[in-house]
Design a protein around this motif. Sequence first.
Motif, PDB file in Angstrom:
ATOM      1  N   HIS A 128      53.535  20.697  63.392  1.00 20.34           N
ATOM      2  CA  HIS A 128      52.937  21.420  64.238  1.00 20.34           C
ATOM      3  C   HIS A 128      51.436  21.052  64.521  1.00 20.34           C
ATOM      4  CE1 HIS A 128      52.355  25.074  66.624  1.00 20.34           C
ATOM      5  NE2 HIS A 128      51.261  24.942  66.108  1.00 20.34           N
ATOM      6  N   LYS A 250      55.920  21.944  59.346  1.00 17.87           N
ATOM      7  CA  LYS A 250      56.545  23.275  59.735  1.00 17.87           C
ATOM      8  C   LYS A 250      58.228  23.338  58.877  1.00 17.87           C
ATOM      9  CE  LYS A 250      57.524  26.016  63.645  1.00 17.87           C
ATOM     10  NZ  LYS A 250      57.229  25.990  65.332  1.00 17.87           N
ATOM     11  N   ASP A 254      60.001  28.360  59.527  1.00 16.60           N
ATOM     12  CA  ASP A 254      58.943  28.513  60.236  1.00 16.60           C
ATOM     13  C   ASP A 254      57.581  29.067  59.733  1.00 16.60           C
ATOM     14  OD1 ASP A 254      60.653  29.570  63.222  1.00 16.60           O
ATOM     15  OD2 ASP A 254      59.962  27.441  62.268  1.00 16.60           O
ATOM     16  N   ASN A 256      54.020  27.947  57.883  1.00 16.79           N
ATOM     17  CA  ASN A 256      53.258  26.748  58.162  1.00 16.79           C
ATOM     18  C   ASN A 256      52.615  26.344  56.737  1.00 16.79           C
ATOM     19  OD1 ASN A 256      54.193  26.356  60.642  1.00 16.79           O
ATOM     20  ND2 ASN A 256      52.324  27.592  61.516  1.00 16.79           N
TER      21      ASN A 256
END
Length: 264
Positions: A128, A250, A254, A256
């Motif tokens: 991400h 990621k 989900d 981080n």
Amino acid sequence: MIKQYIFKITPQDKNERINFNMGSIMHGCMIEFLPEQIAQQLHNASARPYSQAVYVKKNIGYWQINALTAEMNNYLEQLAKLWNDNIIYLRQRDKKYHIQLHNISTGYSYKDFSRCFFTIAQPQRNLHIKFITPTSFKSNGEYQLFPNIKLILASLYRRWNDLADSIIFEDEEAYKDICKSTFIRGYNLSSRRFGLEKVRITGFSGDIDIFIKGPEMTVRWLNMLFAYGQFCGIGIKTALGMGNVEVWAKNREDNNTSVTALIK
């Protein structure tokens, strides 16, 4: 040497607000503090051995400067000591600002930096990227408003090869292969204009999700390049405050985790 310095920047005028358009002004401030000969060398360099940007998080202004060579890091170490907990005057704005050293990252040689990504147990295929300050590219003489994997990777690839003293990308076919292995899976972007002295460049800020397919070695190379982007920036005018990014791995839940946290 790859090393990051982050300062808190606070205007002495309580009615003023920090914003990313100060990047060009802060660049000028940094250059003014360097010896004239050094400043001229940096100006003439084909690849700037640093990037810098101004941004705001939770209503606090930050000035981030990234050293990309050992020589540049030596200059920044001296400037950090000089600026820390002091007032600087910005001639272009005729205003004063308090500078406070907030964080200094671990310093890495290029060899050690690359070694981190080739020795981790599990490279990350899902990344991400947050574009914190406006980002743009120039292709065929024109500014490119939208993110493009080939332009992103070309920026990282070129900056690494220009400044690294080890682990150089010499195989053009291998570079083409990693471009074919990288995809934008999703994005949440908006157009932003970045002000320089005589021009405003339209770029983009926001978030994109990247997926990397292909063999594990390709994933490791790309993890390294995207992590390097947190120091060198992505796109044009990174010395003036554009293209500042954060990169995260990621996972499937989900959650981080910063890619730089993978560097031991």
